[in-house]
Design a protein around this motif. Sequence first.
Motif, PDB file in Angstrom:
ATOM      1  N   ALA A 215     -45.073  24.590  33.147  1.00 26.85           N
ATOM      2  CA  ALA A 215     -44.614  25.310  31.951  1.00 26.85           C
ATOM      3  C   ALA A 215     -43.113  25.128  31.747  1.00 26.85           C
ATOM      4  O   ALA A 215     -42.644  24.940  30.617  1.00 26.85           O
ATOM      5  N   ASP A 216     -42.345  25.177  32.853  1.00 26.75           N
ATOM      6  CA  ASP A 216     -40.898  24.984  32.738  1.00 26.75           C
ATOM      7  C   ASP A 216     -40.567  23.577  32.255  1.00 26.75           C
ATOM      8  O   ASP A 216     -39.672  23.386  31.425  1.00 26.75           O
ATOM      9  N   GLU A 217     -41.291  22.585  32.782  1.00 26.17           N
ATOM     10  CA  GLU A 217     -41.048  21.208  32.352  1.00 26.17           C
ATOM     11  C   GLU A 217     -41.401  21.018  30.883  1.00 26.17           C
ATOM     12  O   GLU A 217     -40.684  20.338  30.145  1.00 26.17           O
ATOM     13  N   GLU A 218     -42.496  21.641  30.453  1.00 22.69           N
ATOM     14  CA  GLU A 218     -42.886  21.522  29.049  1.00 22.69           C
ATOM     15  C   GLU A 218     -41.862  22.214  28.151  1.00 22.69           C
ATOM     16  O   GLU A 218     -41.506  21.708  27.083  1.00 22.69           O
ATOM     17  N   ARG A 219     -41.389  23.381  28.584  1.00 26.57           N
ATOM     18  CA  ARG A 219     -40.391  24.090  27.788  1.00 26.57           C
ATOM     19  C   ARG A 219     -39.101  23.276  27.691  1.00 26.57           C
ATOM     20  O   ARG A 219     -38.482  23.194  26.627  1.00 26.57           O
ATOM     21  N   LEU A 220     -38.692  22.667  28.803  1.00 30.21           N
ATOM     22  CA  LEU A 220     -37.496  21.828  28.793  1.00 30.21           C
ATOM     23  C   LEU A 220     -37.685  20.623  27.881  1.00 30.21           C
ATOM     24  O   LEU A 220     -36.771  20.241  27.136  1.00 30.21           O
ATOM     25  N   ARG A 221     -38.878  20.031  27.937  1.00 30.40           N
ATOM     26  CA  ARG A 221     -39.129  18.865  27.084  1.00 30.40           C
ATOM     27  C   ARG A 221     -39.069  19.236  25.607  1.00 30.40           C
ATOM     28  O   ARG A 221     -38.486  18.522  24.794  1.00 30.40           O
ATOM     29  N   MET A 222     -39.664  20.381  25.262  1.00 24.54           N
ATOM     30  CA  MET A 222     -39.643  20.818  23.870  1.00 24.54           C
ATOM     31  C   MET A 222     -38.218  21.137  23.415  1.00 24.54           C
ATOM     32  O   MET A 222     -37.823  20.802  22.293  1.00 24.54           O
ATOM     33  N   ALA A 223     -37.463  21.796  24.287  1.00 26.96           N
ATOM     34  CA  ALA A 223     -36.079  22.114  23.928  1.00 26.96           C
ATOM     35  C   ALA A 223     -35.265  20.833  23.725  1.00 26.96           C
ATOM     36  O   ALA A 223     -34.455  20.731  22.797  1.00 26.96           O
ATOM     37  N   ARG A 224     -35.483  19.846  24.582  1.00 25.42           N
ATOM     38  CA  ARG A 224     -34.772  18.581  24.451  1.00 25.42           C
ATOM     39  C   ARG A 224     -35.164  17.868  23.160  1.00 25.42           C
ATOM     40  O   ARG A 224     -34.316  17.303  22.455  1.00 25.42           O
ATOM     41  N   GLU A 225     -36.452  17.927  22.833  1.00 22.56           N
ATOM     42  CA  GLU A 225     -36.920  17.272  21.611  1.00 22.56           C
ATOM     43  C   GLU A 225     -36.318  17.927  20.371  1.00 22.56           C
ATOM     44  O   GLU A 225     -35.849  17.253  19.454  1.00 22.56           O
ATOM     45  N   LEU A 226     -36.329  19.257  20.348  1.00 21.77           N
ATOM     46  CA  LEU A 226     -35.748  19.973  19.204  1.00 21.77           C
ATOM     47  C   LEU A 226     -34.253  19.693  19.094  1.00 21.77           C
ATOM     48  O   LEU A 226     -33.722  19.518  17.990  1.00 21.77           O
TER      49      LEU A 226
END
Length: 432
Positions: A215-226
Amino acid sequence: MDQQRAHPGVGPRPAPDGRWSVHGPPWRGRPAGGGHSGGPGARGDRLPWLSTVVVGVIVMGGTSVAAHGQGREPLGLVARLLLLAAVAVLLVRHRHPVVAVAGTSAATLVYLALGYPYGPVLLAVAVGCFSAIVSGHRTAAWWSLGGLWAGHLLAAHWLYRWLPPDGDGPAPWSQEAFVTAWAVAVVAAAELLRVRRGQWAAARAERAAAEKRRADEERLRMARELHDVLAHSISVINVQAGVGLALLDVDPEQARTALTTIKSASKEALGEVRQVLENLRAPGDAPRAPAPGLDRLPELVDQAAGAGLAVTVETDGDRGPVPPGADLAAFRVVQEALTNVVRHSGSRTAHVRVTYGEEHLGLVVDDEGPATGGDAGGSGNGLIGMRERAAALGGTIAAGPRPDGGFRVTAELPLKPGRGAAPDAAGSEGAS
């Protein structure tokens, strides 16, 4: 993008007695308000009425049946009260396991010492012992069970002269062997259950930690994408808004062109943000639009031109199959680097070089400089995001000033999965 000038290669650095702690064994959960594992919150406020009643029925009924033919004291009121006490104390075995095992062992010892019939009263002792050992109070369980065994041995082979029933002789040693085997079996079974529950708890904790990590990795990926999407588009919009305001009175036609560029950039940004947010709401669904890749470099060049930046693109080597994760990461690295030039460089030109190798994809983005603004010495979220993307795929990123005063961003991304990439990195990057 909050990227600033940085130096090359600088980036984010990425109990012996068997008792549990005061909060009880890991599978039980921490009591509300803090407390011991045997505290009121260990298994909620409910008492184990049903299981205790079942044990009581077995003990009372089974003892009445087993009493026939033993030649011991008849089951009177005192015997019934001792049996009841041995079972009733089990009601607190979840909250106070030490009290339960000690109480049931003491009541059973008094019952046997007074010469009452053998029977399933030992079942109550087994239940109390199980609860104490499984909850981590092994020493208390061993002492209680050992005291019961020693007391029974003493009463059956020495104190029987002064204890009822009258005229009773010493118990046969075969009976003591059975009692000893029963005690050992109870302890062994309880210890085995304790170990197994500890293993189950460790497995559950490991799964929970893995889920949290994902979940943390997915959240980081989404934040980076945004961040990548918004930083680039808002930088273009900011530059064009400044141009439009400056030319609104003197050159309305040029101002109109700037507003058109703002409209186009904002529409594209909204589309990409919507795609990322839809992936957040329904992570199992396939994205409606393909993830951006190097085939969209001309769009970046056009957007940069709208912001007053002249970009030249040079390609070396023949382009073969590029994994979706590497393709997306390469696009975002170039996007971040060009946004950096727009926001932090006095140069109005940039050069992008893409090198396709057999195993790696190389990127070089140069601008003439010099850096502008007072923040040119640090590293911002743009550089951090680029390094995180490259590291997730097993690649590398370097960014820093050139000897001639310009700035250079270089990246090397693997084209073959499994060469240092984090598990599922390519897939997760390409799905956004």
